[in-house]
Enzyme design. Sequence first.
Site, PDB file in Angstrom:
ATOM      1  N   HIS A  12       4.195 -37.820  -8.542  1.00  0.00           N
ATOM      2  CA  HIS A  12       4.712 -39.092  -8.051  1.00  0.00           C
ATOM      3  C   HIS A  12       6.124 -38.923  -7.513  1.00  0.00           C
ATOM      4  O   HIS A  12       6.456 -39.376  -6.413  1.00  0.00           O
ATOM      5  CB  HIS A  12       4.695 -40.111  -9.195  1.00  0.00           C
ATOM      6  CG  HIS A  12       5.268 -41.448  -8.815  1.00  0.00           C
ATOM      7  ND1 HIS A  12       6.577 -41.778  -9.044  1.00  0.00           N
ATOM      8  CD2 HIS A  12       4.708 -42.501  -8.185  1.00  0.00           C
ATOM      9  CE1 HIS A  12       6.791 -43.005  -8.591  1.00  0.00           C
ATOM     10  NE2 HIS A  12       5.675 -43.466  -8.068  1.00  0.00           N
ATOM     11  N   CYS A  36       0.540 -43.479  12.238  1.00  0.00           N
ATOM     12  CA  CYS A  36       1.776 -43.727  11.505  1.00  0.00           C
ATOM     13  C   CYS A  36       1.673 -43.267  10.058  1.00  0.00           C
ATOM     14  O   CYS A  36       2.525 -43.577   9.250  1.00  0.00           O
ATOM     15  CB  CYS A  36       2.162 -45.194  11.584  1.00  0.00           C
ATOM     16  SG  CYS A  36       0.922 -46.291  10.887  1.00  0.00           S
ATOM     17  N   MET A  94       0.839  -1.195   0.000  1.00  0.00           N
ATOM     18  CA  MET A  94       0.000   0.000   0.000  1.00  0.00           C
ATOM     19  C   MET A  94       0.875   1.247   0.000  1.00  0.00           C
ATOM     20  O   MET A  94       2.091   1.163  -0.127  1.00  0.00           O
ATOM     21  CB  MET A  94      -0.962  -0.049   1.172  1.00  0.00           C
ATOM     22  CG  MET A  94      -2.049  -1.104   0.921  1.00  0.00           C
ATOM     23  SD  MET A  94      -3.162  -1.226   2.295  1.00  0.00           S
ATOM     24  CE  MET A  94      -2.036  -1.564   3.619  1.00  0.00           C
TER      25      MET A  94
END
Lengths: 884, 884
Positions: free
Chosen positions: A452, A836, A103
């Site tokens: 992947h 886990c 600004m």
Amino acid sequence: MSEKWVYLFEEGNAQMRDLLGGKGANLAEMTNIGLPVPPGFTITTRACVYYMEKGGFPTGMWEQTLEALGKVEERMGKKLGDPKNPLLVSVRSGAKFSMPGMMDTVLNLGLNDESIKGLIEQTNNPRFAWDAYRRFVMMFGNIVLGIERRKFEDLMDKMKEEKGVTQDIELTAEDLEKLTQQYKELVKGEKGFDFPQEPLEQLRMAIEAVFKSWNNPRAIAYREKEKIPHNLGTAVNVQSMVFGNMGEDSGTGVAFTRDVATGEKRIYGEFLFNAQGEDVVAGIRTPLKIEDLEERMPEIHDQFVRICEILENHYRDVMDIEFTIERGKLYILQCRVGKRTAQAAIKIAVDMAKEGLISKEEAVMRVDPADLDQLLHRQIDPRAEVKVLAKGVAASPGAAVGKVVFEAHKAAEWGKNGEKVILVRPETNPDDIVGMLASQGILTARGGMTSHAAVVARGFGIPAVVGCEAIRIDEERNLFSVNESVVKEGDVITIDGSTGRVILGEAPLIEPRLTDEVRELLSWADSFRKLGVRANADTPADAQKAFDFGAEGVGLCRTEHMFFGEERVPYVQKMILAETTEEREEALEKLLPFQREDFIGIFKAMQGKPVVIRLIDPPLHEFLPRYEMLLEEVLTLRLSDPDSPQLAEKERLLQRVNQLRELNPMLGLRGCRLGILYPEIVKMQVRAIFEAAARLAKQNFPVHPEVMIPLVGHVNELRYLRSILEEVAKEVLEREGVDIEYHFGTMIEVPRAALTSDEIAKEADFYSFGTNDLTQTVFGFSRDDAEGKFIAPYLDKGILPHNPFEVLDREGVGKLMKMCVDDARKVNPNIVIGICGEHGGEPESVKLCHEIGLDYVSCSPMRVPIARLAAAQANLKTEVFEDK
Amino acid sequence: MSEKWVYLFEEGNAQMRDLLGGKGANLAEMTNIGLPVPPGFTITTRACVYYMEKGGFPTGMWEQTLEALGKVEERMGKKLGDPKNPLLVSVRSGAKFSMPGMMDTVLNLGLNDESIKGLIEQTNNPRFAWDAYRRFVMMFGNIVLGIERRKFEDLMDKMKEEKGVTQDIELTAEDLEKLTQQYKELVKGEKGFDFPQEPLEQLRMAIEAVFKSWNNPRAIAYREKEKIPHNLGTAVNVQSMVFGNMGEDSGTGVAFTRDVATGEKRIYGEFLFNAQGEDVVAGIRTPLKIEDLEERMPEIHDQFVRICEILENHYRDVMDIEFTIERGKLYILQCRVGKRTAQAAIKIAVDMAKEGLISKEEAVMRVDPADLDQLLHRQIDPRAEVKVLAKGVAASPGAAVGKVVFEAHKAAEWGKNGEKVILVRPETNPDDIVGMLASQGILTARGGMTSHAAVVARGFGIPAVVGCEAIRIDEERNLFSVNESVVKEGDVITIDGSTGRVILGEAPLIEPRLTDEVRELLSWADSFRKLGVRANADTPADAQKAFDFGAEGVGLCRTEHMFFGEERVPYVQKMILAETTEEREEALEKLLPFQREDFIGIFKAMQGKPVVIRLIDPPLHEFLPRYEMLLEEVLTLRLSDPDSPQLAEKERLLQRVNQLRELNPMLGLRGCRLGILYPEIVKMQVRAIFEAAARLAKQNFPVHPEVMIPLVGHVNELRYLRSILEEVAKEVLEREGVDIEYHFGTMIEVPRAALTSDEIAKEADFYSFGTNDLTQTVFGFSRDDAEGKFIAPYLDKGILPHNPFEVLDREGVGKLMKMCVDDARKVNPNIVIGICGEHGGEPESVKLCHEIGLDYVSCSPMRVPIARLAAAQANLKTEVFEDK
């Protein structure tokens, strides 16, 4: 009476950020603790919100502004626009959340054709005064009136050309006066009216301009990105100007109360004599250090050091301070909490706690767990000069050096031979896994954080840079090029998975280590957390690393990884292709000693802490060649060499693979389903576990095996397998004549398990949430497909707040987990419950796990320190915000 | 005092089945209502349970037995073992649940070398007496002493040979006396002790033998199969013998109080004069009808008719009665509720309700919804003589006639040309769908109830026989053979999916129809149910059928089926392969009119009832050729004809299919995810829906479209699509100038939707549970993989009680549904909630849907009557058992 829209600095404080913005609140705070802040006042964010909604100032605001201005004038003994002794002010935005550079700001407001005279008289420096005036006209013209800045700069350039000079500084007062005149003419020409001479008109217009700047496009874009609400508005700070460019007894600078790069306790700052703030930032002159101030102005230096102390003590944190010296008098213009590097954050937190400035709890809360991540990976030595070829997405942290290889199978081969390789692929797919695991690092040309390559790399802690679109891979010629540079197979490169850099040649690396401060901080964290922290470790080496990082056990040891390895694969395939149980048992018998050795190593590394071993989980076809690949081979052989002796064998294999492959393998024959259909496989595993445990127990080495049966959805699955397998365990222990504490439990990873927890918990000694799969099933998202296809657009469109595979989904998965935990504890109060999934090392998710009452989280070894810190913070946050 | 282990018939009643077994309870009941039941007593099931646990009689049981025996002797005026006037008794098992033929019975107990004299004297019939004795020795020897029955039969055969006769009846009293002697010698030889002469010893041993028979292997196997608990035990009934073979004034028979084949109200029974029960069963002589009794023994006949009336009135149901006439005196030996055919069950229930014997509620409760299923499919005319080639698994009900075809594509082709075909395959796979849909029936050599063929056939209401292993399919020669019979392509066969029969040639079929009784019963059911019943219908024809069967709306109209069809497929493929949104929109524009026409047809058929239309759900690759098939084509072309112009095109298609295919398509880019990524597809569908609705509305035809957005897991998905799509709807309605009531809702088919129902319900007008997918995600079962691979072994091992894709899983899926419903109603009390998974037509599941408070179930049109009945029963059951 009208609302209070305007606050003198004396009237505010640091807690009033909502109303006064961050800057205004801090200016008020500093004013009130007696620091030399140039007087001024703040117009509230509520006034801005009103302005945005109604298009005008709220009633009373302007009157209050004039009143406050009057008080400032009084304190300064100057008046805005006064031809003798003019007050100049800055008008700056200041929102609740810092939006640096987004600004607008107007400086030197109050100058006009009359007050310039006063300024000349005051300063006895016409050049300074005219420079201030022409800067004000330009700034006002640009920001308030919307005239392109370039047009002002063109005039400046023309003037320099006329005068035959290259630096602004070479222009004389007369030149600048002329330039000011030209600027004003430009304004007139552009806007059709004269440059506003009335100071209050200037002020009114500047305030409006700042209000409006809240909604300029870059501010909106910034808020979108930073998720700052659009309806907060900005405050406006109007402050008396002080000048660092009034001669050699003036100056300006910025400083941090400590070194925010290293965390060292020394004031770190830069300043210039006879300069304005923008000169420091522009970097035209080399700035001086704070120490240089001591020499030239020892009193100011001492005062500044004292102020730094006051501010640190007051804010109880490292502060970032802007200051100006005007004719030998020090002013503090702004202060805020200083941003710092990861390393510094930790050192500062620990130091401050030791100094007694903050509590240990606060120290623990001060460090962002993500910072630890930075410190726990190899880094490229920052002092080294490196040739950056390209930048991609920093997908898996850490740096790696190796020879470039373009094929996964070659990476596997070279890696096996002890070569350090970097696998470079357009993108990776599941067939590349073995090659990926054999590589030091992975570089792909396509894909993002959820590709992947990125997911696998993070999963295995392999550094990776993905989506590096600048590299052009030529697979046929085994090379990649970036602009002119060509990198061939075997050439050495370095990748930095923390920054995304791809570097030619071998860059010097720094090994990660837990510094003393980190160790100390973590030990404090340990004392504040309730959640245990274990690690996911499939090998003795991983288990050792986890132990060293403070893991209190292994939360997940995946046994299927133990089926890979050159000596093992043939037996694994034989086991799968077996047509009778006997054949299968024979192959399993060969695999048993390998698994037993692995378990011995892991038990040893863990020194008696619990080790949760998950029985085989993936579908069997994952251990066989891919169907499409085989199909291609068979078809090719059929057409090209139909008499090949290989053909029949390949066809048989193809047929078996076809039988085994599944439409939705994620939801197919895997986990406990495999164990129920082929109990001989899991019986072998349990025998290996207990033989390993018994061998160590006989040597008086403490062991604590916990057998985890995966993918249970119905209590009968657990009951059935537990009874078969516990029998095997008892048999081994009896035969070996040892007595060992062991447990049987299950992974909670399908919704039905969580929904019927009140049944399942009766049969389980422990639970571990497998939140990767649980997220898949709760959302109905196949991670492999979702991350490549629709998670990114979902995040873009704001349909999901996070990728649920990274940050545990509180409303859905979290709600189900909570139900599951509560139901389990009702029927089995002693049940031990952990997690886990990958979420176990992600701080937000750790917090959720703490809240729903898990006993521990388990994550990759490298993330154990992060989890320790996050667990402590979760507990401290809960305690602090208990009332909420 | 010891427990009461023995009950005289007078002391029991019909409610005491748990303690006295079914037979004992009914004997007691009949005794107490004054029917001529030979006196006796029952030893409780608890005594049996005690015996099984402890290996001996409980204290007091034998004493109570002797006491009861004394009372029976008193009433009969005879004594067990009395040489003058001996009492003979039968000793029979009788468990709570009928286990026909599974356990043991000893008749004529009490005979020995002394009491035989009394029997001869009593009856004046030495042949009868010796036959009774030799039968007793054999039965006792076999059942109590465990001597093979064959050894006794050998002696009988030898005797007949010696005597030169072929029938037992031809042997004289002397022959039988000799045979009795030989039998006793056999016992002595086998067991080493004499045949027990002491009647009480005989009784004790017989009781023990009956207790033990509870755990004989066939009884255990039967209970496993019928899911009868193993710990119930059997009662033992000791009853005075009466003889139907004491001359021509004696006889024995069985009768039903109504015709259990047709339901007609007339006593239906068979009996023989001068015969024992086993003679009636053996079928050596042709039994007489009850009417014949009227002629020969009118009084007995009238008495019997009266008894039938009494029993029907007393039990308020059709009874199955065993009776014996001994020397002109009628005895009732046993009664139980009569088993009946589907047709009879319905007629009897309706008739009895009309007669006022039972209430309409009871009538509705009396009919098994599965019975309706039998009546709602084509059947082979039972009067026709047919040549059954083989029998397979009855996988999808109904009979079908057609020409044999061995390839799916040929079935599709022939079917298109109007031929009626039966597709015969070793097994089917998803590639065969089009051919399957074009067939009248499906026959496979492999697979069970859950094979692909079975599931698809049931889903589409196509009759199917699967796993018919007797047929050998020779695909190369286009024929199949069963033993000597060979069936070639084009030959006509008939299959019966209700019985599994495969019939050569065209068998005459009977069209299904709702009989008046069925209609009446269903109209009663409608008045008792709270659940609505809708149908799943994708075509106007299905919608019409559903309407005719009483559906109150369409609960699921799947729009993707509308993408098939010869004229449509090219545009669908163009739409999918489009590389720009414009290209895609162009193809969609062509598809719109087809969908619009389909919707018009369905709206018309439903006559203003609500029609829930689900937007496109399956992944796009389902509309393209399969990857493996394409790969094969491409590889073949590459090797055989590399210059083929087709190659490049196929390669491009292969690449696109490869991009689209997914590792787990069930959890991939489908449902609302598709709509969010390609809004143009669903916008076209919504336009088609509302253009269709508007067209009808303009003709003053009532329409009520409900747009269902599938696979929502996060409220934002629904919010996003609803806002886009509702805008389309409003646009169309505004353009057409009509006002229609419409709703937007979602399918609940992933757990996260159910878990966050309190959010999602705020954005939905209705929910429909997609329990097929919800079962998949809650269990983590891919149906395609699970049903072929592990559901069957899970059922075998008792791990799952049912296939959860057939019977809704109460504990897991049901619990989640209940949460979802409760949470939804809290935030949106007006929400309408239904179910449209296959479970919607399965009675147990309908009951669950009723219990958790759904508004309606939706099922295939053929199952609508079943659902109506099941819904009524669910409500009546809830009302009856409210207190439980």
